[in-house]
Scaffold this motif. Structure first.
Motif, mmCIF file in Angstrom:
data_model
loop_
_atom_site.group_PDB
_atom_site.id
_atom_site.type_symbol
_atom_site.label_atom_id
_atom_site.label_comp_id
_atom_site.label_asym_id
_atom_site.label_seq_id
_atom_site.Cartn_x
_atom_site.Cartn_y
_atom_site.Cartn_z
ATOM 1 N N UNK A 107 0.908 -1.151 -0.268
ATOM 2 C CA UNK A 107 0.173 0.226 0.000
ATOM 3 C C UNK A 107 0.942 1.032 -0.210
ATOM 4 N N UNK A 108 0.358 2.279 -0.036
ATOM 5 C CA UNK A 108 1.045 3.520 0.094
ATOM 6 C C UNK A 108 1.076 4.420 1.534
ATOM 7 N N UNK A 109 0.613 3.473 2.618
ATOM 8 C CA UNK A 109 0.680 3.946 3.985
ATOM 9 C C UNK A 109 1.258 2.856 4.810
ATOM 10 N N UNK A 110 2.500 3.262 5.318
ATOM 11 C CA UNK A 110 3.265 2.170 5.984
ATOM 12 C C UNK A 110 2.334 1.907 7.473
ATOM 13 N N UNK A 111 1.564 2.688 8.033
ATOM 14 C CA UNK A 111 0.874 2.554 9.038
ATOM 15 C C UNK A 111 -0.244 1.161 8.832
ATOM 16 N N UNK A 112 -0.473 0.933 7.666
ATOM 17 C CA UNK A 112 -1.391 -0.240 7.288
ATOM 18 C C UNK A 112 -0.987 -0.912 6.022
ATOM 19 N N UNK A 117 -6.336 -1.833 3.823
ATOM 20 C CA UNK A 117 -6.208 -0.484 3.623
ATOM 21 C C UNK A 117 -7.294 -0.460 2.490
ATOM 22 N N UNK A 118 -6.998 -1.302 1.266
ATOM 23 C CA UNK A 118 -7.585 -1.172 0.095
ATOM 24 C C UNK A 118 -9.296 -0.926 0.128
ATOM 25 N N UNK A 119 -9.710 -1.915 1.092
ATOM 26 C CA UNK A 119 -11.318 -2.043 1.239
ATOM 27 C C UNK A 119 -11.706 -0.447 1.521
#
Length: 254
Positions: A107-112, A117-119
């Protein structure tokens, strides 16, 4: 182990994505493709639908290839935009359902770094643009369920304000905090030269902020996304700071 960072569970996010994506296609089909989109100036309804379809194809690439796609997909020569969108929607719905949301994904967010994240991201991408499509089609006030709107507030603040602005190298010119209250949840957004961050907090902490924004979940959500006038939320305290937060989000979400 669950990694649900939002305010609603992943089953609800997937179900809502399916409903919103279907509704967006139906709304777009009900009006002229050349209809201007008042809440997204410069776009027609056809361009809006093409954008969302391209985002769906982009995300399918992220999930299937495990990396950011190198190119932005366009409709094939002669392919109607409605078909471009509906094919992407159907494939993405299946792809999202086929993965446990707690399992690892690029993903483009390291926190998730999970499929969850994509849902969440695809639900809110779709929901905001469904509102845009309804505005273009001349449909009255758009309904946004309270639970999804509150989750959208959380995403707009923690992902876009708290993360994307930092990756873009953008920060505010004034130091200060803005508290948000809606849907039984509270947040703090802090900005200033060199920093932008946001987090969920207690109502008491939010009340201690330099500015406070309150309103119904739908109004706060759509205000953060620039889809409703400032009069649709109530602001107290330092109005320049709440305006700064809104302006920063315009840069993060464009």
């Amino acid at each position: 182990m669950s990694r649900e960072l939002g305010t609603v569970d992943h089953g609800r996010l997937l179900e809502a994505f399916s409903v919103e994506a279907q509704l967006l296609g139906e709304v777009a089909h009900s009006a002229s493709p050349d209809s201007p989109v008042p809440t997204a100036p410069g776009w027609t309804l056809n361009e809006l639908l093409k954008h969302v379809g391209a985002v769906y194809w982009q995300v399918l690439g992220w999930i299937r290839d495990g990396r950011r796609p190198e190119s932005w997909r366009e409709p094939l020569p002669g392919q109607p935009v409605v078909d471009f969108y509906s094919t992407a929607r159907a494939e993405l719905e299946v792809e999202l359902a086929n993965h446990d949301p707690s399992t690892r994904a690029t993903t483009w967010w390291s926190a998730d770094p999970t499929h969850g994240f994509w849902r969440r991201r695809m639900l809110h991408e779709t929901l905001v643009h469904r509102v845009d499509a309804e505005n273009a089609a001349g449909i009255g006030d758009s309904a946004v369920p309270d639970d999804l709107a509150a989750d959208g507030v959380d995403e707009a603040l923690t992902l876009y304000f708290g993360h994307k602005l930092t990756t873009m190298g953008i920060s505010g010119t004034r130091n200060g905090t803005v508290g948000f209250h809606t849907g039984g949840h509270s947040w703090i957004a802090r900005a200033g030269p060199g920093e932008t961050e946001a987090w969920r907090c207690s109502p008491r902490e939010a009340d201690a902020a330099d500015a406070i924004v309150t309103g119904s979940p739908a109004n706060v959500y759509l205000w953060l996304w620039g889809r409703v006038p400032v009069t649709m939320v109530h602001t107290d305290g330092d109005h320049e700071l709440s305006a700064q937060a809104w302006a920063l989000l315009r840069l993060a979400t464009r």
